[in-house]
Motif scaffolding. Structure first.
Motif, PDB file in Angstrom:
ATOM      1  N   ASN A  86      15.270  -7.587   4.885  1.00 21.96           N
ATOM      2  CA  ASN A  86      14.656  -8.962   5.590  1.00 21.96           C
ATOM      3  C   ASN A  86      13.575  -9.279   4.724  1.00 21.96           C
ATOM      4  OD1 ASN A  86      12.867 -10.500   7.371  1.00 21.96           O
ATOM      5  ND2 ASN A  86      14.374  -9.553   9.017  1.00 21.96           N
ATOM      6  N   GLN A 253       7.993 -11.469  15.034  1.00 27.42           N
ATOM      7  CA  GLN A 253       9.253 -11.006  15.438  1.00 27.42           C
ATOM      8  C   GLN A 253       9.370 -10.464  17.204  1.00 27.42           C
ATOM      9  OE1 GLN A 253      12.167 -10.973  13.899  1.00 27.42           O
ATOM     10  NE2 GLN A 253      11.173 -11.661  11.744  1.00 27.42           N
ATOM     11  N   ASN A 260      14.558  -7.609  20.075  1.00 23.46           N
ATOM     12  CA  ASN A 260      14.939  -7.257  18.711  1.00 23.46           C
ATOM     13  C   ASN A 260      14.257  -6.053  18.152  1.00 23.46           C
ATOM     14  OD1 ASN A 260      16.393  -7.770  16.323  1.00 23.46           O
ATOM     15  ND2 ASN A 260      14.909  -9.026  15.488  1.00 23.46           N
TER      16      ASN A 260
END
Length: 296
Positions: A86, A253, A260
């Protein structure tokens, strides 16, 4: 010493009886129980976070972390491979590393020099300057966020690693100078005088004598400063946008993708395990540094 006194001292000390040993162990049992309980309370959330990070995306929202003990086949390290690929998390990780290293070593270097000066060098206004340093300990960093935001914008260093390093250095220096000065002043004066008689300069005394003897306090300070810089969220949110450390990346995030967890859990554990590793690497110096200057 008389012969009778020597004979008494030479007699072996009688060993403790079993009953005395049992009573001593029972007397310490409540303390040991409390320490074990506190350790477990601290360890369970960390263990839960690690086990949660091992669940796949399909299982993380439906299963509790304790269920991995009954179903070990559910564990997978795929999540850690994904966060490494990521780009946002990986970039934030290395940004945090550079900010933490810079925000740790720079204040230690400056504070060591200042601490030595406050402890062993005579100059006008030394005591008043040290009082000012102590007074700066009570200044909250929140009151400096807006002025520093404007200053960084005027200087053109806003949203850079350098700006965050300088901010952490500025607010870490008062405590760092206070800690190192108290430790350095406990070094025997005779050692410094002997070095000066032998012709050693102040720089040589600082590098060859003060720094090696001050290693416990420096290591303890490094732990404090690294943990504070690594775990910072408020300063990074205020003074950075694109240059995001790991705490801000995880927060983003969580805010954007609340479910998530297969990404948030392993990233949070990585953010946790690094300062833990630093602490355990320097823990033998920790208590010595905390007690610096407390006994004269």
């Amino acid at each position: 010493m008389t012969a009778a006194a020597a004979e008494v001292e030479s007699r072996p000390v009688a060993g403790e009886s079993v009953a005395t040993k049992i009573l001593r162990v029972l007397g310490k049992a409540p303390v040991h129980f409390v320490l074990v309980l506190v350790g477990l309370l601290w360890l369970v959330p960390t263990l839960g976070l690690f086990l949660t990070s091992l669940f796949s995306a399909t299982d993380v929202n439906s299963l509790g972390w304790w269920e991995i003990f009954s179903k070990p086949s559910l564990a997978t390290f795929q999540n850690y491979q994904e966060i490494w690929h990521n780009q946002s998390i990986r970039s934030a990780f290395w940004t945090t590393v550079w900010i933490s290293l810079g925000g740790t070593f720079l204040p230690i270097i400056i504070a060591a020099l200042a601490g030595y000066a406050f402890a062993w060098l005579e100059f006008p206004g030394r005591d008043w300057l040290f009082v000012l340093v102590i007074a700066l300990l009570v200044v909250p960093l929140q009151m400096a966020l807006i002025p520093m935001f404007r200053l960084y914008s005027d200087l053109g260093i806003f949203d850079t690693v350098l700006s965050l390093v300088l901010f952490h250095t500025a607010f870490g220096l008062p405590f760092a100078i206070f800690l190192l000065r108290n430790f350095f002043i406990g070094i025997p004066k005779e050692l410094l005088e002997a070095a000066r008689i032998d012709g050693a300069s102040e720089i040589r005394i600082f590098l060859r004598l003060i720094l090696p003897l001050g290693l416990p306090a420096i290591a303890s300070l490094a732990i404090f400063q690294f943990l504070w810089t690594w775990n910072d969220l408020l300063v990074a949110l205020s003074l950075a946008r694109d240059t995001q450390p790991l705490t801000v990346a995880i927060f983003s995030q969580l805010r954007q993708f609340g479910n998530n967890l297969e990404l948030i859990a392993p990233a949070s554990f990585v953010s946790l395990i690094v300062p833990l590793a630093v602490f355990f690497a320097f823990q033998r110096y920790f208590v010595q540094g905390l007690l610096a200057g407390s006994v004269k």
